[in-house]
Design an enzyme around this catalytic site. Structure first.
Site, PDB file in Angstrom:
ATOM      1  N   ASP A  65      56.078  28.377 -11.797  1.00  0.00           N
ATOM      2  CA  ASP A  65      56.183  29.704 -11.192  1.00  0.00           C
ATOM      3  C   ASP A  65      57.208  29.721 -10.067  1.00  0.00           C
ATOM      4  O   ASP A  65      57.342  28.763  -9.310  1.00  0.00           O
ATOM      5  CB  ASP A  65      54.800  30.105 -10.651  1.00  0.00           C
ATOM      6  CG  ASP A  65      54.787  31.476 -10.018  1.00  0.00           C
ATOM      7  OD1 ASP A  65      55.057  32.454 -10.734  1.00  0.00           O
ATOM      8  OD2 ASP A  65      54.526  31.563  -8.806  1.00  0.00           O
ATOM      9  N   GLU A  88      60.269  29.722 -14.608  1.00  0.00           N
ATOM     10  CA  GLU A  88      60.429  31.140 -14.303  1.00  0.00           C
ATOM     11  C   GLU A  88      61.469  31.208 -13.178  1.00  0.00           C
ATOM     12  O   GLU A  88      61.143  31.069 -12.002  1.00  0.00           O
ATOM     13  CB  GLU A  88      59.120  31.778 -13.852  1.00  0.00           C
ATOM     14  CG  GLU A  88      59.251  33.278 -13.663  1.00  0.00           C
ATOM     15  CD  GLU A  88      58.455  33.835 -12.485  1.00  0.00           C
ATOM     16  OE1 GLU A  88      58.323  35.059 -12.394  1.00  0.00           O
ATOM     17  OE2 GLU A  88      57.982  33.045 -11.644  1.00  0.00           O
TER      18      GLU A  88
END
Length: 758
Positions: free
Chosen positions: A426, A479
């Site tokens: 993330d 990401e």
């Protein structure tokens, strides 16, 4: 058993300064005072035994090395439970136990925690301080041990600036005076072995900082936790589960390095995928959800599920992105072995499991990592480096060896303990840039004066290399929302070493186009075509994730530029067919695959009842067929990263809202022509094709089976020798409004059936 004579019971060998320090929980080296030690007693060698016990009115030292055991009554040095007894004429430390009597007469006999040597060796500590102990999770934290036939739990925690650290729990009334830990030199690690404790025991660490302040902290390496507000760790062993996924793991290993293969990911939030309305709307457990999710993923043709963060977190509304227990599957859905069962079950059904992993930041909760030992231990002290203003969280100090060791080992632990198949990392962009979301003067340049976070880059390279080394075939997915170069390039070639990267640019551009009314889309054709300029710069995953269906952004269905639900559904079907035909691996958030109307709500189940209506069920059927086509055809699922596998046929006809492109396999034996018509009227349209023959219509997003009108091309069209789009042959098509069509070439004749679903 015999009671030994104490020649001088009034003799006290413990200095008053030590007594005061022990009673006030300020002693920095309790193992040097408590337990059994050699001493000089009346100018002769002897032993002394000291104990500090909760709820003990009297205590005896029982020398189990003697036959029969000799018993020495201990003198009380303080009513809080401090006892001592000198044992004369003994030159060597021997085995003993303590027999304590409480005020109400209860007697218990046990091994003294202060008679054991450290459970960590010098090599363990050296590698940890160096940042290279890849299994530090087996050393720090709480672990059941058998030390010379004595069962108990070894506790260890890193707190280098602490003046004193104690283990607290129900076993000592959560009183930090009674189990102070031993500091292991310059390593900064504190350790103690407590006999008699076992599985399920609740505990925390009580830390006295250098200024005298007291902090009660959960275990950074805890494997299981209770829920808020307690947030205590539980002693829990993770190695007892019997796995049945050996065939899956071997298959994964055989795919190491084979990145260009069908990967279609179903992103899931376990707490809200399905619930039990008849039981107070509770979430399903790991064991309840696994069979249902496996059945559904297989039915839908997804190759993997990606689980939003399940590492322990105190606040449901963070969706798991504010982690306080990095090594623990959340207690919300069951104990750790039940999460292992979840993964094992999906593996045995042929479904891979990817976890969201959050090494970019951590919350400021007082019980967790923030200012752990009274200093900025895990985070930078300078808020220009150590704090995320956007999220109100703290940033790891990636340059500190022990912090890097904590994070690298955490990634490896999820593969080791729970057999996961990949980590989606993330917020990578926030890690890579020192000036991420910061203005002038709000960030600290790197040693070269640049904005790149060199320590974070080194950490990411290291974790990617180690995951691939220890777990061949595992996937690391970034990401990363910027155009940082080389995210999916190998570390030996100067890249970060990820396998895949989410294609955020394609997602934003494509949604911007489809959010327009069809009559206005002619002005936004560039949104459909611009992404191809960088499509092969990385190994991309095309994504529509949870981030796109929350916080007022609307569901995927309601993003579509149309007034009525049937038109919105037609738009969404055409978008998904384009997405699956376009280069890149696939990811879709739960509920989006059947066009949920409302935004995602983490506190309730998806609106599964909508699947009784064709505007929703039709989308679901289409996604299932797209997954099957994608997995079966090398020209789609196994040639996403080859620039030769894609060619524009026509990307310039903005007035007609049409794009057309070619997809091929590596040998160009298999050809697909994809035609997207995103306008609101029916057209007769000619598209150039590279070969004569029959072009079978394998996907028509307007099929009645998918909830459309059924208008299409009757199963396919023959190519004729009519030049078009730079080709010497073409096919004349009927283009229904808001429709994507996929045609597969056959050498001659009509060969084959009509589109899937008809």
């Amino acid at each position: 058993m015999q009671y030994a004579e104490n020649k001088d019971p009034e003799q006290v060998t413990l200095p008053k300064t030590d007594i005061k320090a022990i009673l006030n929980a300020r002693h920095g080296s309790p193992h040097s005072v408590l337990g059994m030690h050699t001493c000089t007693y009346r100018r002769s060698p002897g032993l002394v035994v000291r104990a500090f016990l909760r709820d003990a009115a009297a205590c005896e030292a029982v020398l189990t090395s003697d036959t029969p055991p000799a018993v020495f009554p201990m003198r009380s040095l303080a009513p809080e439970g401090l006892f001592e007894v000198p044992i004369p004429w003994r030159a060597e430390v021997c085995a003993y136990e303590l027999r304590a009597t409480s005020a109400d007469g209860r007697v218990r006999q046990f091994r003294d925690p202060y008679c054991f040597l450290p459970t960590l060796g010098e090599q363990d500590l050296y590698l940890f301080n160096e940042g290279n102990e890849h299994r530090i999770y087996d050393k720090l934290g709480a672990h059941a041990r058998d030390l010379g036939g004595v069962q108990g739990v070894a506790f260890a925690v890193w707190a280098p600036a602490a003046a004193r650290v104690s283990v607290i729990g129900n076993f000592n009334g959560w009183d930090g005076r009674y189990h102070p830990m031993r500091g292991l030199g310059a390593s900064g690690v504190w350790e103690i072995f407590i006999p008699g404790l076992g599985q399920g025991e609740l505990y925390k660490f009580e830390i006295r900082d250098s200024l005298g302040g007291i902090r009660v902290k959960s275990d950074p390496y805890g494997t299981c936790f209770e829920g808020p507000p307690g947030n205590a760790a539980r002693v829990w062993e993770t190695g007892a589960f019997t796995w049945g996924d050996a065939a899956w793991i071997e298959r994964r290993r055989s795919q190491a390095g084979l990145l260009d293969r069908p990967v279609s990911v179903y992103e899931v939030h376990l707490g809200s995928w399905r619930r039990k309305p008849e039981e107070g709307n509770r979430s399903l457990t790991y064991r309840e959800i696994a069979p249902q999710l496996a059945d559904y993923a297989v039915e839908m043709g997804f190759t993997h599920v990606e689980v939003m963060p399940i590492a322990e977190h105190p606040f449901d509304g963070s969706w798991g992105y504010q982690v306080t227990g990095f090594y623990a599957p959340t207690h919300r859905f069951g104990p750790p072995e039940d999460f292992a069962w979840f993964v094992d079950h999906l593996h045995q059904r042929g479904i891979g499991v990817i976890l969201d992993w959050v090494p970019a930041h951590f919350p400021k909760d007082a019980f967790a990592l923030a200012e752990f030992d009274g200093t900025h231990l895990y985070e930078h002290a300078d808020p220009r480096q150590g704090a995320h203003r956007d999220w109100g969280t703290l940033i790891f100090n990636y340059g500190r060896h022990e912090v890097r060791c904590f994070l690298v080992a955490n990634a490896l632990a999820w593969f080791d303990r729970y057999h996961v198949d990949g980590l989606r990392v993330d917020a990578v962009a926030s890690m890579l840039y020192l000036d991420y979301s910061r203005g002038h003067g709000e960030w600290v340049p790197n040693r070269f004066g640049g904005r790149e976070n060199l320590e974070a880059m080194d950490f990411l390279k290291r974790v990617n290399d180690l995951v691939h080394h220890y777990y061949p075939g595992a996937l690391m997915i970034a990401e990363e929302s910027t155009s940082f170069p080389g995210v999916t390039r190998g570390t030996s070639d100067g890249g970060l070493g990820f396998d895949y990267k989410w294609n955020m640019g394609w997602m934003h551009d494509t949604l911007r186009y489809f959010s327009k009314e069809p009559i206005n889309r002619r002005w936004h054709q560039n949104d459909l075509t611009f992404g191809m300029l960088y499509q092969y710069a990385e190994n991309f995953v095309s994504v529509f994730s949870h981030d796109e269906v929350v916080h007022g952004k609307a569901s995927m269905l309601y993003k579509m530029g149309a007034w009525h639900i049937p038109e919105k559904a037609a738009n969404l079907r055409s978008l998904y067919a384009h997405m699956w035909a376009y280069p890149g691996k696939k990811l879709l958030f739960m509920g989006s695959e059947w066009a949920q109307s409302g935004e995602w709500n983490h506190e309730s189940s998806l609106d599964w009842h909508l699947c009784q209506y064709m505007d929703h069920e039709g989308v679901r059927r289409l996604v299932a067929d797209l997954n099957r086509l994608y997995a079966a055809e090398p020209g789609l699922g196994a040639n996403d990263f080859n620039p030769r596998g894609f060619r524009w046929i026509n990307c310039l006809d903005a007035d007609a809202n049409v794009i057309a492109y070619l997809r091929t396999d590596a040998s160009e034996e298999t050809l697909f022509v994809v035609v997207g018509h995103f306008g609101g009227v029916t057209r007769t349209y000619r598209v150039g094709v590279p070969r004569l023959g029959w072009w079978r219509e394998v996907i028509n997003s307007n099929s009645e089976y998918y909830g459309g009108t059924g208008l299409g091309n009757a199963g396919g069209r023959p190519a004729t020798s009519d030049p078009c789009d730079g080709y010497t042959q073409s096919i004349e098509l009927t283009l229904p409004p808001l429709t994507t069509l996929v045609f597969k070439w056959a050498a001659g004749g009509q060969g084959g059936s009509g589109p899937l679903g008809t």
